[in-house]
Enzyme design. Sequence first.
Site, PDB file in Angstrom:
ATOM      1  N   GLY A 269       0.833  -0.507   0.116  1.00 27.55           N
ATOM      2  CA  GLY A 269      -0.346  -0.386  -0.092  1.00 27.55           C
ATOM      3  C   GLY A 269       0.682   1.062   0.015  1.00 27.55           C
ATOM      4  N   GLY A 270       2.371   1.083  -0.636  1.00 27.49           N
ATOM      5  CA  GLY A 270       2.522   2.052  -0.663  1.00 27.49           C
ATOM      6  C   GLY A 270       2.922   2.634   0.512  1.00 27.49           C
TER       7      GLY A 270
ATOM      8  N   SER B 166       5.045  -5.891  -2.103  1.00 27.30           N
ATOM      9  CA  SER B 166       5.623  -4.563  -2.024  1.00 27.30           C
ATOM     10  C   SER B 166       6.131  -3.729  -1.098  1.00 27.30           C
ATOM     11  CB  SER B 166       3.938  -3.887  -3.082  1.00 27.30           C
ATOM     12  OG  SER B 166       3.911  -2.227  -3.314  1.00 27.30           O
ATOM     13  N   ALA B 167       4.990  -2.429  -0.621  1.00 23.00           N
ATOM     14  CA  ALA B 167       5.864  -1.969   0.065  1.00 23.00           C
ATOM     15  C   ALA B 167       6.110  -2.618   1.063  1.00 23.00           C
ATOM     16  CB  ALA B 167       4.419  -0.879   0.793  1.00 23.00           C
TER      17      ALA B 167
ATOM     18  N   ASP C   5       5.507  -5.083 -14.241  1.00 26.62           N
ATOM     19  CA  ASP C   5       5.385  -4.526 -12.891  1.00 26.62           C
ATOM     20  C   ASP C   5       6.516  -2.645 -13.418  1.00 26.62           C
ATOM     21  OD1 ASP C   5       5.658  -3.124 -10.944  1.00 26.62           O
ATOM     22  OD2 ASP C   5       5.974  -4.510  -9.064  1.00 26.62           O
TER      23      ASP C   5
ATOM     24  N   HIS D 251       2.364  -4.870 -11.111  1.00 30.27           N
ATOM     25  CA  HIS D 251       2.059  -5.040 -10.005  1.00 30.27           C
ATOM     26  C   HIS D 251       0.271  -5.210  -9.179  1.00 30.27           C
ATOM     27  CE1 HIS D 251       4.660  -3.129  -6.370  1.00 30.27           C
ATOM     28  NE2 HIS D 251       3.175  -2.391  -6.206  1.00 30.27           N
TER      29      HIS D 251
END
Length: 325
Positions: A89-90, A166-167, A272, A302
């Site tokens: 979720g960045g 991701s994050a 991605d 992604h």
Amino acid sequence: MSQLQYSNPINPYNRLHIIQNSDGTLTRLPEFYPTIPPSTTDTSAPSLSKDVILNSDHNTSVRIFLPKNVSNHEKTSKKLPILVFVHGGGFVLCSVATPVVHEFCSESASQLGALVVSVEYRLAPEHRLPAQYDDVLEALNWVKEGKDEWLKNYGDLTRCVMMGESAGGNIVYHVGLKVANQIDDFKPLIIKGLILIQPFFGGVERTKSEIRLVNDEDLSLVVNDLLWDLSLPVGSNRSHEYCDPFVGDGLKLWDRVRDLGWKIGVTGCDGDPLFDRNVKLGKLLEQKGVGVRSLFDKGGHHGMFLSNPPKTKELFDFVNSFFPV
């Protein structure tokens, strides 16, 4: 950025469905970020789950997932490996209660035969990095204490793997390095490996995959840049080691990971924008003698390993090899 051409002007706030408030906080539009409760009695779910407070001052917690075939027995002689999962979720969005995260963790527990601990960490920009690293470190300390009933009855503290998407992959990378270099502080918890699913890294220089996918639907560059602007320490840019793993002394710390014999998994796909950075990271770790296993696909996007069932199964097959018998 001047050399990059956007097919359409992209407002990253609109794309992320967030509103910046005058005090610097964000409003995350709830209609785009639904949440679901743990599956305490839901017979249709593959695993039972529950929430446990981690730090009431920080409003952090963990959501634990227990496979149903195990939960039917009060105790089991052969305990389950522990998978500590960190969502993406960045650093700015999502939670353990986001439907895709919850369902992925529930399936992970069932398909992998593991006790899954999903960490609810603080979000940026209200809490900038390294708050997220600190929260996951606190979660690991909570796990090592083994006081929770499910951990005590079903979890094997000697077989722990950390996995982040991701994050979350960025967080697992940095937290894993810290743990490896303070390993005695986390006993009796023994970590056997780290799995980085399309880990979220950046840098000042643009990579070929970022330029090629500048207008990517899932992670366009303007969205990517905004997430770093919102999450890095105030006054920092993408040359910060939290963002760019190829600067600073971070790579030197991997000698300890190599000596511990941890397995490191890196996954990605060439659809991605982060692909080139993921591949480079895997290659550099291999050069340092770290035991790296890679899962790189053609096409894709992604976040596909959580949202695309065939790719999720492929990931589970990959992850299974990280759990020692």
